[in-house]
Design a protein around this motif. Sequence first.
Motif, PDB file in Angstrom:
ATOM      1  N   VAL A 275       0.815  -1.241   0.158  1.00 57.17           N
ATOM      2  CA  VAL A 275       0.293  -0.334  -0.096  1.00 57.17           C
ATOM      3  C   VAL A 275       0.569   1.576  -0.189  1.00 57.17           C
ATOM      4  N   TRP A 276       2.036   1.099   0.282  1.00 55.01           N
ATOM      5  CA  TRP A 276       3.264   2.492   0.202  1.00 55.01           C
ATOM      6  C   TRP A 276       3.451   2.727  -1.515  1.00 55.01           C
ATOM      7  N   PHE A 277       2.997   2.202  -1.950  1.00 51.97           N
ATOM      8  CA  PHE A 277       3.357   2.724  -3.059  1.00 51.97           C
ATOM      9  C   PHE A 277       2.837   4.800  -3.693  1.00 51.97           C
ATOM     10  N   SER A 278       3.599   4.782  -5.098  1.00 50.32           N
ATOM     11  CA  SER A 278       2.884   6.272  -4.877  1.00 50.32           C
ATOM     12  C   SER A 278       2.396   6.002  -6.707  1.00 50.32           C
ATOM     13  N   THR A 279       1.395   7.578  -7.060  1.00 50.05           N
ATOM     14  CA  THR A 279       1.334   7.437  -8.211  1.00 50.05           C
ATOM     15  C   THR A 279       1.445   8.308  -8.735  1.00 50.05           C
ATOM     16  N   ASN A 280       2.541   9.250  -7.847  1.00 51.29           N
ATOM     17  CA  ASN A 280       2.398  10.479  -8.446  1.00 51.29           C
ATOM     18  C   ASN A 280       4.441  10.682  -8.708  1.00 51.29           C
ATOM     19  N   VAL A 281       5.142   9.164  -8.417  1.00 49.50           N
ATOM     20  CA  VAL A 281       6.403   9.073  -8.764  1.00 49.50           C
ATOM     21  C   VAL A 281       7.036   8.020  -9.792  1.00 49.50           C
ATOM     22  N   GLU A 282       7.629   9.006 -10.786  1.00 54.08           N
ATOM     23  CA  GLU A 282       7.841   6.989 -11.276  1.00 54.08           C
ATOM     24  C   GLU A 282       8.880   6.190 -11.672  1.00 54.08           C
ATOM     25  N   PRO A 283       8.532   5.028 -11.783  1.00 53.23           N
ATOM     26  CA  PRO A 283       9.209   3.886 -11.179  1.00 53.23           C
ATOM     27  C   PRO A 283      10.886   3.885 -11.014  1.00 53.23           C
ATOM     28  N   TYR A 284      10.792   3.492  -9.602  1.00 49.58           N
ATOM     29  CA  TYR A 284      12.722   3.545 -10.132  1.00 49.58           C
ATOM     30  C   TYR A 284      13.153   2.153  -9.757  1.00 49.58           C
ATOM     31  N   GLU A 285      14.696   1.251 -10.255  1.00 47.83           N
ATOM     32  CA  GLU A 285      15.002  -0.150 -10.191  1.00 47.83           C
ATOM     33  C   GLU A 285      15.678  -0.312  -7.987  1.00 47.83           C
ATOM     34  N   VAL A 286      15.088  -1.244  -7.831  1.00 54.18           N
ATOM     35  CA  VAL A 286      15.645  -1.570  -6.371  1.00 54.18           C
ATOM     36  C   VAL A 286      16.167  -3.010  -6.539  1.00 54.18           C
ATOM     37  N   ARG A 287      17.846  -3.553  -7.003  1.00 59.80           N
ATOM     38  CA  ARG A 287      18.229  -4.111  -6.840  1.00 59.80           C
ATOM     39  C   ARG A 287      18.504  -5.455  -5.611  1.00 59.80           C
ATOM     40  N   LEU A 288      18.494  -6.304  -5.103  1.00 61.55           N
ATOM     41  CA  LEU A 288      18.596  -6.825  -4.106  1.00 61.55           C
ATOM     42  C   LEU A 288      19.015  -8.254  -4.465  1.00 61.55           C
ATOM     43  N   TRP A 289      19.625  -8.778  -2.576  1.00 52.66           N
ATOM     44  CA  TRP A 289      20.863 -10.095  -3.557  1.00 52.66           C
ATOM     45  C   TRP A 289      19.565 -11.083  -2.489  1.00 52.66           C
TER      46      TRP A 289
END
Length: 313
Positions: free
Chosen positions: A224-238
Amino acid sequence: MAILADHGSRGNPLQHKRHAEILERLDNGEELSIGELAREWNVDPKTIQRDFDKLKQMYPERVERAEDKKRYRKPLSRRAQNDGDMVLEMLESMVKDIGVDFYKKAHPLLERLQRQIKSPFYTRLDVEDIGSKFEIVMHLEKAIEQKREVTLSYTPYGAKIPSEYTNVRPIKVIVYEGFWYLLAQQRSYTKKFYIKSISSCEITDLTFHHNPKIIERLENSINVWFSTNVEPYEVRLWVDKSVVVYFERKPVAKNQKLYKQPDGSAELVLKVTSDEEIYPLLKYWIPTIRVIEPQRIQEKFEGMLSGYLSNKF
C-alpha cells in the motif's frame, strides 16, 4: 558413483535440473513461459521448447499448454474444466475469512450456486472483517463502475471526528496485507482511504475519467505504500539461496525480475515508487535478503534495526 552436476560452466542449469524445476513449478500451480525461462536461465528458447516437448511426452498428466497457447501449466482435472464447482468451493472458503457479517451476506448466494458440494478446500486469508461496511463497499463498486464522483464522511488516522471529502473519484477497492482501502483521486492528488474509517458514501451525478497510469502503478505495486505521483525506479536486492524458490513460486510484484546466480543465490530486481515499499519485504525476509542498490535503503534499514536492538525508537 559420480555426482551429476546441476549447472554448466556458464552457470545455467543443465537439462535434468531444468526438467526437475519445471515440473516442480508446474506442480506448485505456476504457468511457465518459454521466453521467460530462457531469459531466467540464459539459454536458447529452442532449448526450453525441447524441454517442454520432452516433458509433455514423458509426463502428459503433469504438463499441458495453457489456454493462451503461450504458456504451460499443470493439466486441470476434467471436473474443473467442465464446471465451476471448484471455484465456488474456494470462494466459499475464502469469504469465511473476510468476516462474519460479510459471510452472512455472501453465503446464501454461494449456497444456491454450490448446492450440496462438500468442499475439499481450506484457505486461510488474513483479511479484516468489513461486513459492517458492506453497503458502503456496494456504493463504491457502483461509483467505480459508472465513473461517478462520491462524497465521503471519513475519519483520518489519529482524528476523532469525521471530515467531509468532496469530489472524490473512486478508482479501485484494494486489499493489502489483509486491510481494505479505497484508491481514489481528489483534485490533483491520489489518496488511499481506509475502508473502515469511511462512515458514509454518497454518489453524485458528476462523472470523471481517471488517469490510466494510476492503474498501471497499482498493478506493479508491492504494497500500500506505493505512490502514483513518482516515476518508478529500480531496486536491486540479494536473495539467499535458501529462499530463492519462494520468489520463483510467488513473485513479489508484476515487474519482478529474478536472476539466479551459480552459487544458488539470486539478484531480485524490482521497480518501485517509494522506498517504503521495500522495508516490509526486508523485515519479513530478514536475514535472507538485503539491498544492493540504492544503498540508502539498506543503510536506513540497518538504522531501523540498530534502533530496535538498542531500544531507541
